[in-house]
Design a protein around this motif. Structure first.
Motif, PDB file in Angstrom:
ATOM      1  N   GLY A 154     -37.304 -63.962 -42.909  1.00 27.38           N
ATOM      2  CA  GLY A 154     -36.670 -64.884 -41.971  1.00 27.38           C
ATOM      3  C   GLY A 154     -35.654 -64.160 -41.098  1.00 27.38           C
ATOM      4  O   GLY A 154     -35.597 -62.915 -41.080  1.00 27.38           O
ATOM      5  N   VAL A 155     -34.838 -64.937 -40.385  1.00 27.05           N
ATOM      6  CA  VAL A 155     -33.850 -64.350 -39.478  1.00 27.05           C
ATOM      7  C   VAL A 155     -32.462 -64.247 -40.141  1.00 27.05           C
ATOM      8  O   VAL A 155     -31.682 -63.360 -39.822  1.00 27.05           O
TER       9      VAL A 155
ATOM     10  N   GLY B   3     -31.822 -68.250 -51.527  1.00 23.22           N
ATOM     11  CA  GLY B   3     -32.726 -69.391 -51.333  1.00 23.22           C
ATOM     12  C   GLY B   3     -32.530 -70.123 -50.018  1.00 23.22           C
ATOM     13  O   GLY B   3     -33.281 -71.031 -49.707  1.00 23.22           O
ATOM     14  N   GLY B   4     -31.486 -69.776 -49.227  1.00 26.91           N
ATOM     15  CA  GLY B   4     -31.283 -70.412 -47.925  1.00 26.91           C
ATOM     16  C   GLY B   4     -29.999 -71.232 -47.853  1.00 26.91           C
ATOM     17  O   GLY B   4     -29.101 -71.105 -48.697  1.00 26.91           O
ATOM     18  N   SER B   5     -29.925 -72.067 -46.806  1.00 25.98           N
ATOM     19  CA  SER B   5     -28.699 -72.786 -46.431  1.00 25.98           C
ATOM     20  C   SER B   5     -27.949 -73.496 -47.560  1.00 25.98           C
ATOM     21  O   SER B   5     -26.757 -73.300 -47.736  1.00 25.98           O
TER      22      SER B   5
ATOM     23  N   GLN C   9     -27.634 -73.787 -41.841  1.00 25.58           N
ATOM     24  CA  GLN C   9     -28.035 -74.628 -40.715  1.00 25.58           C
ATOM     25  C   GLN C   9     -26.880 -75.549 -40.340  1.00 25.58           C
ATOM     26  O   GLN C   9     -26.114 -75.996 -41.200  1.00 25.58           O
TER      27      GLN C   9
ATOM     28  N   TYR D 291     -40.810 -74.522 -41.720  1.00 24.71           N
ATOM     29  CA  TYR D 291     -39.731 -73.526 -41.754  1.00 24.71           C
ATOM     30  C   TYR D 291     -38.750 -73.853 -40.622  1.00 24.71           C
ATOM     31  O   TYR D 291     -39.165 -74.001 -39.482  1.00 24.71           O
ATOM     32  N   VAL D 292     -37.495 -74.003 -40.952  1.00 26.79           N
ATOM     33  CA  VAL D 292     -36.468 -74.179 -39.925  1.00 26.79           C
ATOM     34  C   VAL D 292     -35.918 -72.782 -39.672  1.00 26.79           C
ATOM     35  O   VAL D 292     -35.202 -72.224 -40.510  1.00 26.79           O
TER      36      VAL D 292
HETATM   37  N1  GLU Z   1     -33.024 -72.151 -42.002  1.00 30.48           N
HETATM   38  C1  GLU Z   1     -33.489 -71.588 -43.253  1.00 30.48           C
HETATM   39  C2  GLU Z   1     -32.635 -72.095 -44.382  1.00 30.48           C
HETATM   40  O1  GLU Z   1     -31.593 -72.615 -44.146  1.00 30.48           O
HETATM   41  C3  GLU Z   1     -33.478 -70.063 -43.250  1.00 30.48           C
HETATM   42  C4  GLU Z   1     -34.058 -69.417 -42.040  1.00 30.48           C
HETATM   43  C5  GLU Z   1     -33.984 -67.917 -42.040  1.00 30.48           C
HETATM   44  O2  GLU Z   1     -33.932 -67.315 -43.118  1.00 30.48           O
HETATM   45  O3  GLU Z   1     -33.964 -67.363 -40.949  1.00 30.48           O
HETATM   46  O4  GLU Z   1     -32.973 -71.979 -45.531  1.00 30.48           O
END
Ligand code: GLU
Length: 326
Positions: free
Chosen positions: A41-42, A71-73, A91, A197-198
């Motif tokens: 991811g980014v 694991g993300g946000s 996010q 995927y966000v």
């Molecule tokens: N938006 C995703 C999240 O909150 C992660 C995106 C990314 O890793 O770039 O889990």
């Protein structure tokens, strides 16, 4: 790391002090850990890039930075809250919900959450196998959908979408919970019909998905989505430009949020100050580290997508630069 912030230097300093009374104080080395996301991811690149800028100046400020995959946000907010992480990428919807105690943070507001800056835009991105019959998110019924691992931002946002659409996990023939980094191979191995995927664009995960199988980005639109954008201040309509991925030449309509960088009020003011200073004083270099950073603008980064108050250390730097009123 703040709450485990005892360091080798403190210890050595104590020993030296005991041995040689006149020895100069050894500057204390401080470690910060930034929560990111999956490696394709980014967020992972955001964390690595911030750390690269910070670590360039370690000789002067004695701060060392690392940015592991997480694991993300939601996992990042929880990790900051428990003291495992000092900072993290989350996010903007998750930042809002955590600070205000809404959504998945109902009755569990995190008032010490602090905003640092906004980063790139993150549209809710649905990628479906071309042979799946999914041409729009409304075709999800009866399909095998990866709704995201608990702890990820996409899972959090997807739950909001599902509720609005009147869906439960039983709406799908399979609701898998694979991590972000596992989705693309699950799609190409035909274990799922669609991934959600966000995420900023372009990214490695969707590049992988679209090059290993015939897959398309499909629109996320309709009355329910319009209602969500109307109802919540942190959602906005978004377009994923065509031409970024193999077989996907057309623009795709969806809605999205922004990626933001956060910390806790407990993080030392100096540490946050040096972190934002490292990013903004090397800003051109920073922007070259990922195409999703190309159009970042300082003024937007400190004023948009942030619902928690700015951390004092960030405020100090932005005021010094004249970006904020004293
Ligand atoms: N938006 C995703 C999240 O909150 C992660 C995106 C990314 O890793 O770039 O889990």
């Amino acid at each position: 790391m703040k709450r485990h912030a005892f360091t080798a230097a403190t210890f050595t300093g104590a020993l030296l002090g005991a041995a040689m009374f006149s020895a100069p104080a050894v500057a204390q080395e401080r470690f910060i850990t930034i929560g990111t996301g999956g490696q394709t991811g980014v967020y992972y690149v955001v964390g690595q890039s911030v750390c690269r800028m910070v670590n360039r100046g370690s000789d002067e400020h004695n701060i060392r930075c690392n940015a592991p995959s997480t694991g993300g946000s939601v996992a990042n907010v929880n990790g900051i809250r428990s003291g495992e992480l000092d900072m993290g990428v989350v996010q903007s919807d998750v930042q809002y919900q955590a600070y205000n105690g809404t959504g998945n943070f109902e009755d569990n507001a995190y008032e010490d959450l602090r905003a640092v800056f906004k980063i790139h835009g993150e549209p809710l991105t649905v990628v479906a196998r071309s042979d799946s019959g999914i041409e729009h998110i409304s075709d999800f019924e009866g399909k095998r959908v990866n709704i995201g691992n608990p702890g990820s931002g996409q899972r959090n946002t997807m739950e909001v979408v599902m509720e609005k659409m009147g869906w439960t996990t039983d709406t799908f023939s399979l609701a898998s919970e694979l991590d972000a980094a596992e989705q693309a191979s699950a799609l190409s191995d035909n274990n799922i019909d669609a991934m959600v995927y966000v995420v900023g664009h372009p990214n490695g995960s969707i590049q992988e998905a679209t090059t290993t199988v015939d897959a398309r980005l499909v629109p996320v639109s309709g009355d329910e989505i319009d209602a969500l954008v109307e109802e919540y201040p942190y959602y906005a309509k978004a377009t994923i430009p065509g031409g970024l991925y193999r077989g996907n030449d057309e623009d795709v309509d969806t809605f999205g949020v922004a990626a933001t960088f956060v910390t806790t009020a407990d993080t030392d003011e100096e540490v946050v100050y040096e972190t934002v200073k490292a990013v903004f004083e090397n800003f051109d270099r920073f922007k070259r580290l990922h195409p999703a950073f190309e159009n970042l603008d300082e003024q937007d980064m400190i004023s948009q997508g942030l619902s928690a108050p700015l951390h004092e250390g960030a405020k100090r730097y932005y005021t010094e630069r004249g970006w904020l009123e004293e």
